[in-house]
Design an enzyme around this catalytic site. Structure first.
Site, PDB file in Angstrom:
ATOM      1  N   ASP A  64      -4.858  -1.390 -63.562  1.00 11.68           N
ATOM      2  CA  ASP A  64      -5.642  -0.180 -63.843  1.00 11.68           C
ATOM      3  C   ASP A  64      -6.845  -0.086 -62.905  1.00 11.68           C
ATOM      4  O   ASP A  64      -7.576   0.906 -62.922  1.00 11.68           O
ATOM      5  CB  ASP A  64      -6.052  -0.106 -65.318  1.00 11.68           C
ATOM      6  CG  ASP A  64      -6.916  -1.274 -65.760  1.00 11.68           C
ATOM      7  OD1 ASP A  64      -7.140  -2.201 -64.956  1.00 11.68           O
ATOM      8  OD2 ASP A  64      -7.363  -1.269 -66.927  1.00 11.68           O
ATOM      9  N   SER A  65      -7.026  -1.097 -62.057  1.00  5.14           N
ATOM     10  CA  SER A  65      -8.018  -1.008 -60.973  1.00  5.14           C
ATOM     11  C   SER A  65      -7.707   0.195 -60.075  1.00  5.14           C
ATOM     12  O   SER A  65      -8.548   0.605 -59.280  1.00  5.14           O
ATOM     13  CB  SER A  65      -8.036  -2.297 -60.155  1.00  5.14           C
ATOM     14  OG  SER A  65      -6.736  -2.647 -59.727  1.00  5.14           O
TER      15      SER A  65
ATOM     16  N   ASP B 129      -0.180  -2.574 -66.058  1.00  9.10           N
ATOM     17  CA  ASP B 129      -1.405  -2.787 -66.836  1.00  9.10           C
ATOM     18  C   ASP B 129      -1.499  -1.753 -67.951  1.00  9.10           C
ATOM     19  O   ASP B 129      -1.451  -0.542 -67.682  1.00  9.10           O
ATOM     20  CB  ASP B 129      -2.611  -2.589 -65.903  1.00  9.10           C
ATOM     21  CG  ASP B 129      -3.612  -3.711 -65.991  1.00  9.10           C
ATOM     22  OD1 ASP B 129      -3.451  -4.586 -66.870  1.00  9.10           O
ATOM     23  OD2 ASP B 129      -4.539  -3.723 -65.165  1.00  9.10           O
TER      24      ASP B 129
ATOM     25  N   LYS C 222       0.398  -6.127 -69.053  1.00 10.03           N
ATOM     26  CA  LYS C 222      -0.803  -6.965 -69.175  1.00 10.03           C
ATOM     27  C   LYS C 222      -1.797  -6.227 -70.061  1.00 10.03           C
ATOM     28  O   LYS C 222      -1.915  -5.010 -69.976  1.00 10.03           O
ATOM     29  CB  LYS C 222      -1.398  -7.238 -67.796  1.00 10.03           C
ATOM     30  CG  LYS C 222      -2.698  -8.047 -67.828  1.00 10.03           C
ATOM     31  CD  LYS C 222      -3.110  -8.514 -66.454  1.00 10.03           C
ATOM     32  CE  LYS C 222      -3.815  -7.460 -65.633  1.00 10.03           C
ATOM     33  NZ  LYS C 222      -5.048  -6.939 -66.244  1.00 10.03           N
TER      34      LYS C 222
ATOM     35  N   GLU D 274      -5.959  -6.766 -71.963  1.00  8.37           N
ATOM     36  CA  GLU D 274      -7.218  -7.488 -71.827  1.00  8.37           C
ATOM     37  C   GLU D 274      -7.758  -7.950 -73.177  1.00  8.37           C
ATOM     38  O   GLU D 274      -7.824  -7.166 -74.119  1.00  8.37           O
ATOM     39  CB  GLU D 274      -8.258  -6.600 -71.132  1.00  8.37           C
ATOM     40  CG  GLU D 274      -7.874  -6.246 -69.712  1.00  8.37           C
ATOM     41  CD  GLU D 274      -8.966  -5.476 -68.975  1.00  8.37           C
ATOM     42  OE1 GLU D 274     -10.073  -5.306 -69.519  1.00  8.37           O
ATOM     43  OE2 GLU D 274      -8.688  -5.047 -67.834  1.00  8.37           O
TER      44      GLU D 274
ATOM     45  N   GLU E  19     -10.311 -13.912 -64.943  1.00 11.93           N
ATOM     46  CA  GLU E  19     -11.092 -13.186 -63.934  1.00 11.93           C
ATOM     47  C   GLU E  19     -12.569 -13.566 -64.020  1.00 11.93           C
ATOM     48  O   GLU E  19     -13.181 -13.539 -65.104  1.00 11.93           O
ATOM     49  CB  GLU E  19     -10.928 -11.664 -64.147  1.00 11.93           C
ATOM     50  CG  GLU E  19     -11.755 -10.853 -63.158  1.00 11.93           C
ATOM     51  CD  GLU E  19     -11.350  -9.388 -63.075  1.00 11.93           C
ATOM     52  OE1 GLU E  19     -10.346  -8.981 -63.702  1.00 11.93           O
ATOM     53  OE2 GLU E  19     -12.038  -8.645 -62.347  1.00 11.93           O
TER      54      GLU E  19
END
Ligand code: KIV
Length: 262
Positions: free
Chosen positions: A42-43, A81, A110, A112, A179
């Site tokens: 999602d970056s 993501d 993925k 978070e 991260e």
């Protein structure tokens, strides 16, 4: 690569290389390299769309980019993501979001954080969706964290991170992104888990590395975090190529006869 290869690579001590990828042309290039797997992160909200955070990414955008990457790299192992809040509204919404990314071409998703996500991870895994966890600096929580900062710097925070990592492994994650955490903390988590850790700003004592493609190619001109190494001065090369094209157009030397139809 298939999901079971991740644990095998950890057992065999062979590090995993992962890179972000958002589009078909760069996916096709990555597919011609030895890179193990790609993350449609999602970056992309920041790198592709120019936002300050990853929060504006939504499921439809992530699915569209996942599909583009799949078209560019038909055989790649692709992780999609799950974007901000898409897996926090209940199991049904999380299943829908994961389903959209998997149908678009991802083999895994993925998400978070651990708190509030363990039941979701269990449910997705039991439903056939392989899940990667993400701890440390979790960019979707940037406002709660007070910025993009290194995490788990004190003993209490490091202990919480280790507990979260164990919880995600028990819930069924097959790998874990770490991260922006101190190397020693990442090493401790890596040693405690059977699943591989993939670091970004987490030092070398992890089971693999992930970087944003544009960072490692040196095409991002904004802030560059300390953990990024560039293997190409892409920004300079691209600027030079564009200036050369501009000069040739202005000079009337492009196109020449070979580049024109008779
Ligand atoms: O969105 C992303 O690109 C990521 C990586 C930085 C791990 O989550």
């Amino acid at each position: 690569m298939i999901v079971s290869d991740f644990a095998a690579r950890k057992r065999d001590g062979v590090p995993i290389s992962m890179v972000t990828c958002y589009d078909a042309w760069s996916a096709a290039l990555i597919a011609q390299t030895g890179i193990d797997c790609v993350l449609v992160g999602d970056s992309l909200a920041m790198v592709v769309y120019g936002h300050d955070t990853t929060l504006p990414a939504d499921v439809a955008t992530m699915a569209a980019h996942t599909a583009a990457v799949r078209r560019g790299a038909p055989d790649a192992f692709i992780i999609g993501d799950l974007p901000f809040l898409s897996y926090r509204r209940g199991l049904g919404e999380a299943v829908d979001a994961a389903g959209d990314l998997m149908r678009a071409g991802a083999q895994a998703v993925k998400l978070e954080g651990a708190a509030g996500n363990l039941e979701t991870v269990r449910h997705l895994v039991e439903s056939g969706v392989p899940v990667i966890g993400h701890l440390g600096l979790t960019p979707q929580s940037v406002h709660r964290l007070g910025g993009f900062r290194v995490q788990a710097r004190d003993d209490a925070a490091a202990a919480r991170l280790l507990d979260d990592a164990r919880d995600l492994e028990r819930a069924g994650c097959f790998a874990l992104v770490l991260e922006a955490v101190p190397s020693a903390v990442a090493a401790q988590v890596t040693a405690a888990l059977a699943i591989p850790t993939i670091g970004i700003g987490a030092g070398s004592r992890v089971d693999g590395q992930v970087l944003v493609l544009q960072d490692l190619l040196g095409v991002t001109t904004a802030f560059r975090p300390r953990f990024v190494r560039t293997w190409l001065d892409g920004a300079t090369l691209i600027r030079e190529a564009l200036d050369a094209y501009h000069r040739d157009v202005v000079a009337g030397t492009f196109p020449d006869d070979r580049e024109s139809y008779s």
